[in-house]
Design a protein around this motif. Structure first.
Motif, PDB file in Angstrom:
ATOM      1  N   ASP A  66      -9.678 -10.908  18.511  1.00 34.57           N
ATOM      2  CA  ASP A  66      -9.406 -11.694  19.700  1.00 34.57           C
ATOM      3  C   ASP A  66      -9.956 -13.108  19.487  1.00 34.57           C
ATOM      4  O   ASP A  66     -11.016 -13.285  18.888  1.00 34.57           O
ATOM      5  N   GLY A  67      -9.264 -14.116  19.976  1.00 37.00           N
ATOM      6  CA  GLY A  67      -9.689 -15.502  19.807  1.00 37.00           C
ATOM      7  C   GLY A  67     -11.048 -15.812  20.391  1.00 37.00           C
ATOM      8  O   GLY A  67     -11.700 -16.777  19.988  1.00 37.00           O
ATOM      9  N   ASN A  68     -11.518 -15.023  21.351  1.00 37.91           N
ATOM     10  CA  ASN A  68     -12.832 -15.233  21.967  1.00 37.91           C
ATOM     11  C   ASN A  68     -13.956 -14.465  21.285  1.00 37.91           C
ATOM     12  O   ASN A  68     -15.112 -14.612  21.664  1.00 37.91           O
ATOM     13  N   ASP A  69     -13.633 -13.646  20.319  1.00 40.44           N
ATOM     14  CA  ASP A  69     -14.626 -12.809  19.635  1.00 40.44           C
ATOM     15  C   ASP A  69     -15.516 -13.679  18.741  1.00 40.44           C
ATOM     16  O   ASP A  69     -15.014 -14.457  17.926  1.00 40.44           O
ATOM     17  N   TRP A  70     -16.826 -13.547  18.869  1.00 40.73           N
ATOM     18  CA  TRP A  70     -17.754 -14.338  18.053  1.00 40.73           C
ATOM     19  C   TRP A  70     -17.573 -14.066  16.566  1.00 40.73           C
ATOM     20  O   TRP A  70     -17.851 -14.920  15.727  1.00 40.73           O
ATOM     21  N   SER A  73     -15.373 -16.780  15.056  1.00 40.62           N
ATOM     22  CA  SER A  73     -15.895 -18.149  14.941  1.00 40.62           C
ATOM     23  C   SER A  73     -17.117 -18.265  14.038  1.00 40.62           C
ATOM     24  O   SER A  73     -17.322 -19.303  13.411  1.00 40.62           O
TER      25      SER A  73
END
Length: 112
Positions: A66-70, A73
């Motif tokens: 998911d794009g929000n998963d740490w 990043s």
């Protein structure tokens, strides 16, 4: 039934920091993760202690996230030796498709 799934190929590379490296790391040394395999260049070594710290992260980094998963990043990992300034950068370098039936003899679980 389509039993395919995708994994990313990874490159794990030694990068420097403002602190000196005290382990056997050399900036630019790296290994690759292709499927379930770790691929090491013939001319380099890699600390087993650093490898032990990195291994739990690699399967997650291989998978779509998911794009929000740490996990997506955060790609720079510190050497586990608190006195060493080495860091390891995990980069996705490619994508491969695998088939469930080629990786295991277990049946695909029923999805609800």
């Amino acid at each position: 039934m389509d039993d395919s799934f995708t994994l990313y190929d990874l490159k794990v590379e030694v990068i420097g920091s403002e602190r000196p490296m005290v382990c056997s790391h050399k900036e630019g040394d790296y290994f690759l993760v292709i499927g379930e395999n770790l691929v090491f260049p013939q001319t380099h070594s890699f600390s087993m202690y650093s490898l032990a710290a990195l291994l739990p992260l690699l399967p997650a980094k291989q998978r779509p996230l998911d794009g929000n998963d740490w996990m997506l990043s955060d790609s720079v990992i510190a050497c586990p030796d608190p006195n060493c300034g080495a860091k390891f950068k995990i980069t996705r370098i490619g994508k491969r498709t695998f088939r469930h039936g080629e990786c295991t003899v277990e049946k695909i679980a029923v999805r609800e």
